[in-house]
Scaffold this motif. Structure first.
Motif, mmCIF file in Angstrom:
data_model
loop_
_atom_site.group_PDB
_atom_site.id
_atom_site.type_symbol
_atom_site.label_atom_id
_atom_site.label_comp_id
_atom_site.label_asym_id
_atom_site.label_seq_id
_atom_site.Cartn_x
_atom_site.Cartn_y
_atom_site.Cartn_z
ATOM 1 N N ARG A 1 -7.774 -5.186 4.187
ATOM 2 C CA ARG A 1 -6.151 -4.748 3.714
ATOM 3 C C ARG A 1 -5.331 -5.173 3.847
ATOM 4 N N ASN B 1 -5.972 -0.336 -6.134
ATOM 5 C CA ASN B 1 -6.799 0.446 -5.527
ATOM 6 C C ASN B 1 -6.208 1.850 -5.662
ATOM 7 N N ASN C 1 -6.942 -7.670 -5.928
ATOM 8 C CA ASN C 1 -8.729 -8.837 -5.846
ATOM 9 C C ASN C 1 -8.770 -9.835 -6.669
ATOM 10 N N ALA D 1 -3.031 -0.389 6.492
ATOM 11 C CA ALA D 1 -4.471 -0.541 6.127
ATOM 12 C C ALA D 1 -4.507 -0.207 7.135
ATOM 13 N N ASP E 1 -5.082 -9.072 -2.314
ATOM 14 C CA ASP E 1 -4.559 -8.457 -2.695
ATOM 15 C C ASP E 1 -3.092 -8.513 -2.335
ATOM 16 N N THR F 1 2.191 -3.164 4.361
ATOM 17 C CA THR F 1 0.766 -3.671 3.931
ATOM 18 C C THR F 1 0.433 -3.024 5.952
ATOM 19 N N LEU G 1 -11.340 2.808 -2.168
ATOM 20 C CA LEU G 1 -11.055 2.615 -0.780
ATOM 21 C C LEU G 1 -12.298 3.499 -0.390
ATOM 22 N N PHE H 1 -9.329 -9.452 1.166
ATOM 23 C CA PHE H 1 -9.547 -9.048 0.153
ATOM 24 C C PHE H 1 -7.801 -10.059 -0.079
ATOM 25 N N THR I 1 -2.286 -1.298 -3.777
ATOM 26 C CA THR I 1 -3.785 -0.289 -3.555
ATOM 27 C C THR I 1 -2.843 1.332 -3.485
ATOM 28 N N ILE J 1 0.872 -1.521 0.091
ATOM 29 C CA ILE J 1 -0.258 -0.208 -0.114
ATOM 30 C C ILE J 1 1.162 1.327 0.179
#
Length: 484
Positions: free
Chosen positions: A419, A142, A460, A411, A429, A407, A479, A427, A87, A61
Motif C-alpha cells: 500500500r 480500507n 482496490n 504505509a 489505491d 502515503t 488491513l 494494491f 485507508t 492514508i
C-alpha cells in the motif's frame, strides 16, 4: 504486445509515494492490483482515463482517525474519500468501538462518547465481531484499527479514578490478545483523558504486553501536550522500550501558551529517541484541536467553539464565550449545562504546526470527529490542505514530499504491505488530483465543505469518487499490520 487491463490511466504525472521525483507515464490496473507502470500506448482496457494535466498518486492514508463507527454507519465515507483518502486508521486515543462484552456505561463515559453518545453502536462483544462486520458490510475505504485502552478500562473496572489491579489487568490482557488475533494493529492509549489518567506506566505496559508477539503498535495521545510534554514523551518512549514495540506519538502538538515555539526541542527529543527505538508521529495541519468539552480545557484556550452538545444541542457551532454570556453565570456553570459536549480549542501557533509538519518522519492524520454536529474542518480538509496550503502556497515541502507523508511513509510505518506506493504488484489505491487547484474549502465557519481539485479516487481497483460524488462502490478491506 497488447495487454488486457481492467483500467488504464494514461498520460499521468506519477508521484509514486516513495519521495522520488515525478515521472510521466501510464498505469494499468487488473483486479485490485497495479499490473503495469510505464508506456501502455499499445494496450487497451475496459475503462480508460486520460489523466493529462493531473497528478496520479497513491491513495492517501489517514494515520489518525475516529472512524470506527463511521465506516459502518456511513460507508461511502464522503468526508474522507472526497479528499483522496483510501485507508483510515481508527481506534485512536484509547477509544475503540470494540470490544464491548458488557453493557456500555450509561451515560456513555467521555471520551467514549466521541464515537457514540447513545451507546447504540457499542454493540460488538468482541473485536472479532467488529472485524467481521467490517468485512460483511465493507466501506469505500480500507480500515485498520487499534483496540483502545480506555475502552478496556471501561469494561474491566468499576472505578476509573485509580490504577488497575492485577485481576483487572488480566481481564484487559485477555481482551487485547483476542483483538490482536482478530486483526487489531495494536493498542492505543489516551492518558490525557480522565478515564485513563489514573493508569500508571506499569499498567499500560502490562495491558499492552499481549500484543508483542503479534508485532503490535502502541499509539498514544500522551498524558500531556503542554508544560509536561517532556515527561509525557519520556513515558511514551519508556513504554515502547519495555515492550520492544514501536511507539506512535499521536497528533504531536504544543497546546499551552508557555510551550509555543518549543517544537524545536520536542522534535529533537523525538529524533534522538528514533535513533534508539521505533518511534513515529503524526500531525494535522491546523492550529486548533478538537475533543470533548471541559471547563479545564476551555479555561486554557484563547477561543473555543462548541462542536456538539447533548445538554443544549442548539449551541453547536457557537463560540463558547458567546454561549457563556447568553446563559449567564460562570464558564464552569455554562460548560456543565452543555455537557456532554465537544469543542474546538485554538491553543497552538502556526510556527509549531509548520515545523512539526515539515519534520521528515511526520505522517499526516486528520483526527477528524465524524459524529460532531459542527465538526472541526480537519474532517473534510486535512489532505488537500497539506497539498494546497503547505506545499503549493507556503513551500514548506515539495509535492513529492507531501505525497510521501500521506502515503509511502505511512504505509511503511504501519506495516501496510503493498500500500502507499504506485508500483507494479501494489494494491490499486490511487488518487488523481490537480496540483494547481487542489485545496481545502472546509473552514471553522463552514466545516463540511468538500475540497477542490480531487478528480478521481480508486480503492482496490474500483472507482469510489468521481465527478464530485461517491460512486457507491465499497471495496474496502480490513488491513492488518505486517512487519518483518
Amino acid at each position: 504486445m497488447t495487454r488486457s487491463h481492467d483500467l488504464i490511466i494514461r498520460n499521468a504525472t506519477i508521484i509514486d509515494g516513495t519521495g522520488a521525483p515525478r515521472m510521466t507515464g501510464d498505469v494499468g490496473v487488473s483486479g485490485d492490483r497495479i499490473a503495469t507502470v510505464g508506456d501502455l500506448s499499445a494496450a487497451r482496457a475496459a475503462r480508460e482515463v486520460d489523466a493529462s494535466g493531473l497528478i496520479l498518486a497513491p491513495g492517501f492514508i489517514d494515520a489518525h482517525t475516529h472512524d470506527d463507527r463511521a465506516v459502518l454507519a456511513d460507508p461511502d465515507m464522503a468526508a474522507k474519500v472526497s479528499q483522496g483518502v483510501t485507508t483510515v486508521v481508527a481506534g485512536n486515543c484509547g477509544i475503540s468501538l470494540a470490544p464491548m462484552p458488557v453493557p456500555v456505561p450509561q451515560p456513555v463515559t467521555p471520551p467514549l462518547d466521541l464515537l457514540d453518545a447513545s451507546g447504540e453502536w457499542y454493540r460488538f462483544k468482541s473485536f472479532a465481531d467488529y472485524a467481521a462486520a467490517l468485512r460483511e458490510t465493507p466501506a469505500a475505504v480500507n480500515v485498520a484499527c487499534y483496540v483502545g485502552h480506555t475502552t478496556l478500562r471501561a469494561i474491566a473496572m468499576a472505578d476509573l479514578e485509580r490504577a488497575a489491579t492485577g485481576d483487572e489487568i488480566a481481564v484487559m490482557q485477555a481482551l487485547v490478545e483476542e483483538a490482536m488475533e482478530a486483526g487489531a494493529i495494536g493498542v492505543s492509549t489516551g492518558l490525557a483523558y480522565p478515564p485513563a489518567r489514573a493508569a500508571t506506566t506499569e499498567e499500560v505496559i502490562e495491558v499492552c504486553r499481549p500484543m508483542v508477539p503479534f508485532g503490535g503498535l502502541h499509539a498514544t495521545h500522551m498524558r500531556d501536550e503542554g508544560k509536561a510534554s517532556d515527561a509525557a514523551l519520556a513515558e511514551s518512549f519508556e513504554i515502547g522500550r519495555a515492550l520492544g514495540v514501536q511507539t506512535l506519538i499521536s497528533h504531536h502538538k504544543l497546546s499551552d501558551t508557555a510551550m509555543h515555539g518549543r517544537s524545536v526541542e520536542t522534535l529533537a527529543t523525538i529524533a534522538r529517541a528514533r535513533e534508539a527505538q521505533g518511534v513515529s508521529l503524526d500531525c494535522y495541519p491546523y492550529v486548533a484541536s478538537s475533543t470533548i468539552l471541559t471547563a479545564e480545557h476551555a479555561a486554557r484556550s484563547p477561543r473555543t467553539l462548541v462542536t456538539w452538545s447533548r445538554g443544549r444541542p442548539d449551541m453547536a457551532g457557537r463560540d463558547l464565550a458567546e454561549v457563556v454570556a447568553e446563559l449567564g453565570g460562570t464558564l464552569e456553570e455554562a460548560v456543565a449545562r452543555l455537557q456532554p459536549a465537544g469543542a474546538v480549542y485554538f491553543t497552538m501557533v502556526e510556527e509549531d504546526v509548520s515545523r512539526i509538519l515539515a519534520f521528515a518522519p511526520t505522517m499526516i492524520g486528520s483526527d477528524g470527529l465524524p459524529h460532531d454536529t459542527f465538526p472541526h474542518p480537519r474532517l473534510w480538509g486535512t489532505f488537500p490542505r497539506v497539498l494546497g496550503r503547505y506545499s503549493r502556497e507556503m513551500g514548506l515541502f515539495d509535492l513529492e514530499t507531501a505525497v510521501h507523508k500521506m502515503t509511502g511513509l505511512t504505509a511503511a510505518e504501519f506495516g501496510f504491505r503493498d500500500r502507499g506506493v504506485v508500483r507494479e504488484g501494489a494494491f490499486a489505491d490511487l488518487v488523481l488530483f490537480d496540483a494547481d487547484t487542489v485545496r481545502d474549502r472546509a473552514t471553522f465557519e463552514a466545516p463540511t465543505q468538500r475540497a477542490e481539485g480531487i478528480a478521481q479516487v480508486i480503492a482496490n481497483g474500483e472507482v469510489i469518487w468521481r465527478e464530485g460524488r461517491a460512486t457507491g462502490a465499497r471495496p474496502g478491506q480490513v488491513l492488518r499490520r505486517e512487519v518483518a
